[in-house]
Write an enzyme that holds these catalytic residues in place. Structure first.
Site, mmCIF file in Angstrom:
data_model
loop_
_atom_site.group_PDB
_atom_site.id
_atom_site.type_symbol
_atom_site.label_atom_id
_atom_site.label_comp_id
_atom_site.label_asym_id
_atom_site.label_seq_id
_atom_site.Cartn_x
_atom_site.Cartn_y
_atom_site.Cartn_z
ATOM 1 C CG ASN A 255 25.574 -23.312 -33.385
ATOM 2 O OD1 ASN A 255 26.444 -23.766 -34.116
ATOM 3 N ND2 ASN A 255 24.994 -22.155 -33.583
ATOM 4 C CG HIS B 36 18.510 -27.947 -25.997
ATOM 5 N ND1 HIS B 36 18.599 -28.025 -27.360
ATOM 6 C CD2 HIS B 36 18.151 -26.670 -25.700
ATOM 7 C CE1 HIS B 36 18.320 -26.842 -27.877
ATOM 8 N NE2 HIS B 36 18.040 -26.010 -26.891
#
Length: 260
Positions: free
Chosen positions: A183, A213
């Protein structure tokens, strides 16, 4: 403001508790599970169909994943109820994305894409105006964070001793192959160059304890590098705490007189 949730997993439970702390108790929970009615004052009403939701419902929040968005999203939007979703990866399916957009138009409703486990999307959206040249998202998780995904067919997650690449490609393929883990890649793609032009690298790394991330972008604006090390929810190593928090933040923006 009447709020409903889709799902009552780790993210759904977190969102529900945070809303209660803010005096925004969700009134309805859309779920596949059977529940014994609880007639206490604070208990939400559990329903199993969009048709069972009241017409005065203001906002639904999808905490249940791609399949729930595909199953319920269009019906919720078409009835005129705004919808917040964390299931951005589901929009890699162009047919579903088109159906949701059409349903929102017919219902004069909006589909809000929560930022999930990543930041810097406002910068990426602004950079897109001037023109982006490259956008690369790299997702790095401990091996247990990839359990239950297609990574188990690529790597021996239990015996991994060093970081190993499990996927390289574009954001569309990443979202399709790793729907419960990509996602963030979808959020980056939607804010920037799109699913087909956004490059994605997914890595299993036994030397880390958090989900890392990173976004690298360059274009007419210059370049930037964003990195965040996020914790998971205590009861689900595949669910990002920041993703759950972003759903609550999206709800708060909906009711705020001034938003950022």
């Amino acid at each position: 403001m009447q709020i409903g949730l889709i799902g009552e997993g780790a993210i759904g439970r977190y969102v529900m508790e945070q809303l209660r702390l803010r005096g925004l108790r969700p009134q309805f929970i859309l779920t596949r599970s059977d529940h014994t009615p609880d007639h206490s004052g604070d208990a939400p009403t559990y329903v199993r169909s969009v048709s069972d939701l009241p017409s005065e419902l203001t906002l639904m929040v999808d905490c249940a994943g791609h399949s729930a968005l595909a199953q319920h999203g269009a019906s919720i939007l078409e009835r005129g109820t705004d919808l917040v979703t964390l299931s951005l990866g589901a929009l890699a399916d162009e047919t579903l994305a088109f159906e949701l957009a059409r349903a929102a138009e017919r219902g004069s409703a909006r589909l809000h894409l929560a930022s999930g486990a990543i930041g810097a999307l406002d910068c990426l959206r602004a950079a897109k105006v001037g023109g982006l040249e490259t956008v690369t998202y790299t997702g790095r998780k401990p091996p247990k964070g990839w359990k239950g995904s297609a990574a188990e067919n690529v790597l021996d997650l239990d015996s991994l001793q060093e970081a190993a690449m499990l996927f390289q490609g574009n954001a569309r393929d990443a979202a399709v192959r790793y729907p419960k883990n990509a996602n963030v890649a979808a959020a980056v793609a939607l804010a920037g160059q799109g699913f087909d032009e956004t490059r994605v690298e997914l890595i299993a790394d036994p030397t880390i304890a958090s989900n890392i991330h990173e976004v690298h972008a360059s274009g007419a604006f210059g370049s930037f590098h964003f990195r965040i090390a996020g914790q998971t929810l205590p009861d689900n190593p595949r669910s990002s705490a920041l993703a759950a928090m972003s759903a609550v933040a999206a709800i708060e923006r909906e009711i705020a007189a001034i938003t950022t």
